[in-house]
Design a protein around this motif. Sequence first.
Motif, PDB file in Angstrom:
ATOM      1  N   GLY B 259       0.827  -1.215   0.000  1.00 39.31           N
ATOM      2  CA  GLY B 259       0.000   0.000   0.000  1.00 39.31           C
ATOM      3  C   GLY B 259       0.854   1.255   0.000  1.00 39.31           C
ATOM      4  O   GLY B 259       0.622   2.188  -0.772  1.00 39.31           O
ATOM      5  N   VAL B 260       1.872   1.269   0.860  1.00 40.57           N
ATOM      6  CA  VAL B 260       2.762   2.435   0.924  1.00 40.57           C
ATOM      7  C   VAL B 260       3.515   2.589  -0.399  1.00 40.57           C
ATOM      8  O   VAL B 260       3.582   3.688  -0.971  1.00 40.57           O
ATOM      9  CB  VAL B 260       3.764   2.309   2.098  1.00 40.57           C
ATOM     10  CG1 VAL B 260       4.833   3.395   2.024  1.00 40.57           C
ATOM     11  CG2 VAL B 260       3.027   2.390   3.436  1.00 40.57           C
ATOM     12  N   GLU B 261       4.055   1.496  -0.907  1.00 42.29           N
ATOM     13  CA  GLU B 261       4.847   1.578  -2.144  1.00 42.29           C
ATOM     14  C   GLU B 261       4.012   2.097  -3.314  1.00 42.29           C
ATOM     15  O   GLU B 261       4.462   2.961  -4.069  1.00 42.29           O
ATOM     16  CB  GLU B 261       5.424   0.201  -2.492  1.00 42.29           C
ATOM     17  CG  GLU B 261       6.559  -0.217  -1.562  1.00 42.29           C
ATOM     18  CD  GLU B 261       7.161  -1.565  -1.920  1.00 42.29           C
ATOM     19  OE1 GLU B 261       8.235  -1.877  -1.397  1.00 42.29           O
ATOM     20  OE2 GLU B 261       6.543  -2.321  -2.704  1.00 42.29           O
ATOM     21  N   LEU B 262       2.792   1.570  -3.453  1.00 40.27           N
ATOM     22  CA  LEU B 262       1.938   2.002  -4.572  1.00 40.27           C
ATOM     23  C   LEU B 262       1.556   3.474  -4.419  1.00 40.27           C
ATOM     24  O   LEU B 262       1.550   4.231  -5.398  1.00 40.27           O
ATOM     25  CB  LEU B 262       0.683   1.127  -4.653  1.00 40.27           C
ATOM     26  CG  LEU B 262       0.902  -0.291  -5.193  1.00 40.27           C
ATOM     27  CD1 LEU B 262      -0.357  -1.130  -4.997  1.00 40.27           C
ATOM     28  CD2 LEU B 262       1.284  -0.263  -6.676  1.00 40.27           C
ATOM     29  N   CYS B 263       1.226   3.883  -3.187  1.00 33.52           N
ATOM     30  CA  CYS B 263       0.841   5.288  -2.968  1.00 33.52           C
ATOM     31  C   CYS B 263       2.024   6.228  -3.183  1.00 33.52           C
ATOM     32  O   CYS B 263       1.854   7.329  -3.709  1.00 33.52           O
ATOM     33  CB  CYS B 263       0.262   5.468  -1.554  1.00 33.52           C
ATOM     34  SG  CYS B 263      -1.425   4.853  -1.419  1.00 33.52           S
ATOM     35  N   GLN B 264       3.218   5.784  -2.799  1.00 35.51           N
ATOM     36  CA  GLN B 264       4.403   6.611  -3.052  1.00 35.51           C
ATOM     37  C   GLN B 264       4.638   6.756  -4.548  1.00 35.51           C
ATOM     38  O   GLN B 264       4.914   7.850  -5.046  1.00 35.51           O
ATOM     39  CB  GLN B 264       5.642   5.990  -2.381  1.00 35.51           C
ATOM     40  CG  GLN B 264       5.668   6.191  -0.871  1.00 35.51           C
ATOM     41  CD  GLN B 264       6.808   5.426  -0.205  1.00 35.51           C
ATOM     42  OE1 GLN B 264       7.294   4.434  -0.737  1.00 35.51           O
ATOM     43  NE2 GLN B 264       7.211   5.879   0.980  1.00 35.51           N
ATOM     44  N   MET B 265       4.505   5.645  -5.257  1.00 37.98           N
ATOM     45  CA  MET B 265       4.677   5.659  -6.711  1.00 37.98           C
ATOM     46  C   MET B 265       3.658   6.594  -7.365  1.00 37.98           C
ATOM     47  O   MET B 265       3.954   7.287  -8.326  1.00 37.98           O
ATOM     48  CB  MET B 265       4.456   4.230  -7.221  1.00 37.98           C
ATOM     49  CG  MET B 265       5.428   3.746  -8.263  1.00 37.98           C
ATOM     50  SD  MET B 265       5.038   2.021  -8.665  1.00 37.98           S
ATOM     51  CE  MET B 265       5.693   1.182  -7.246  1.00 37.98           C
ATOM     52  N   ALA B 266       2.442   6.573  -6.821  1.00 36.16           N
ATOM     53  CA  ALA B 266       1.331   7.334  -7.398  1.00 36.16           C
ATOM     54  C   ALA B 266       1.293   8.781  -6.894  1.00 36.16           C
ATOM     55  O   ALA B 266       0.470   9.570  -7.349  1.00 36.16           O
ATOM     56  CB  ALA B 266       0.013   6.641  -7.065  1.00 36.16           C
TER      57      ALA B 266
END
Lengths: 125, 318
Positions: B259-266
């Motif tokens: 969740g953190v990785e995807l939100c950081q990417m986005a």
Amino acid sequence: MSLAATKNGNALILGLKGRLDQDNCDEFRDALAPHLDSAGRDRLAIVLDLSQLEYVSSAGLRCFMLAVKQAKTYDGRIVVAALQPMVAEIFQISRFDLLLEVFASVSAAVNAVSSLPPDTPTSPA
Amino acid sequence: MVVRFWGTRGSIPVALTSADIRDKIVQALLKASGRSFASAEEACTFTREELPFSVNKTFGGHTPCVEFDLGGDEYYVCDMGSGARPFGAHLLARQHGRPATVNIFMSHVHWDHIMGFPFFGPAYVPGTKIRIYGCHDVLEHAFRLQQAPPCFPVAFDQMAANMEFVQLAPGKKQNVGAVSVTPGLQLHSGDSYGYRFEIGGKSVVYSTDSEHKLDDVDETRRIADFFRGADIVIFDAMYALADAISVKADWGHSSNIVGVELCQMALAKHLVLFHHEPANSDATLERLLMETRRFEELTRKGPMLTVSSSYDGMEIEL
Ligand SMILES: [Zn+2]
Ligand SMILES: [Zn+2]
């Protein structure tokens, strides 16, 4: 990604450098493949020395898991050692510290894998 | 707009036990260590300011139901888990007999996401308009099936509200009342759909029951694009990463780390952990939130990502 390899008794020590994430997972897997072959052939345990690894993402952690799985197909063993504090925290938060064998230092890992090689007979045949 | 969480638990409803309540009281008494309070208000202030969330409150046990409150007589809600029962009671109390329109967006029709509908009060009130939106062709079938004998005493057709099922197409933006919504296909047994809502210049992504495989760069990018710049991402963080990709691989759920990785990417702004594992206690969920915030801090490259863990009754003003 190049893996610096050294042999120590029953262990093949592979040093990782930099970052391991989705961008270089395949590279890591390709670099690891010949070592998995030779470790399987020579019945060596693999110790991944992470002292130079600065960051690992979820995709990178998955690579470690796949490598361990692959080693298990020939009764091999892969452990990780000498995690930098940040990587150690990522292992803990992701619960990978419960999934993989983690050692504080390379020497501790080498001792552990040398004391009980996977296929050593425990009594004379 | 207020995003209001009526149900945040995954898979099956749970409730606090007597032992859980006793443990909370014991911890609160120990923390108070003999202090006395002159009023209930003073005692309340103590609980709020000095007790951790897991002692003072609970994450709750209702299954998924999340409302976007825009005011007025038209309602917007994602999923009809058991949280739909208190949501329905709230709606009826607020409407005071005025007819309402309820727009329901269904991630999928697994039981934990539809089980609240037979207990959704407004569905029994003549004059209520209920529109159920989703991408599954089995949508209507599933709603009728759970109320068919011998499983439930009241058939779907006996409910008095005016019901309509509306098929949405993945990837296609559509206007529904005051919101515009785009569904996105997700990896889950029988498929699930995330929804990206644009509401008055703000964007909220509801992405539950979604597994992320991590080995497909294009798929990761597609998901990150779906989350792109969102003000809030409500995210299925049911399992620890190690479990999600090993013993629980293909169970259709994700982790706080991803969740953190995807939100950081986005470059999303606010990650809300959701679909909590029923086996996790309040203390465990609180620890997971702290760890997730720490992970965000460790891996932060750009602006800070706010991380919250949803609980039944939580409201986020946007
Ligand atoms: Zn679910
Ligand atoms: Zn599901």
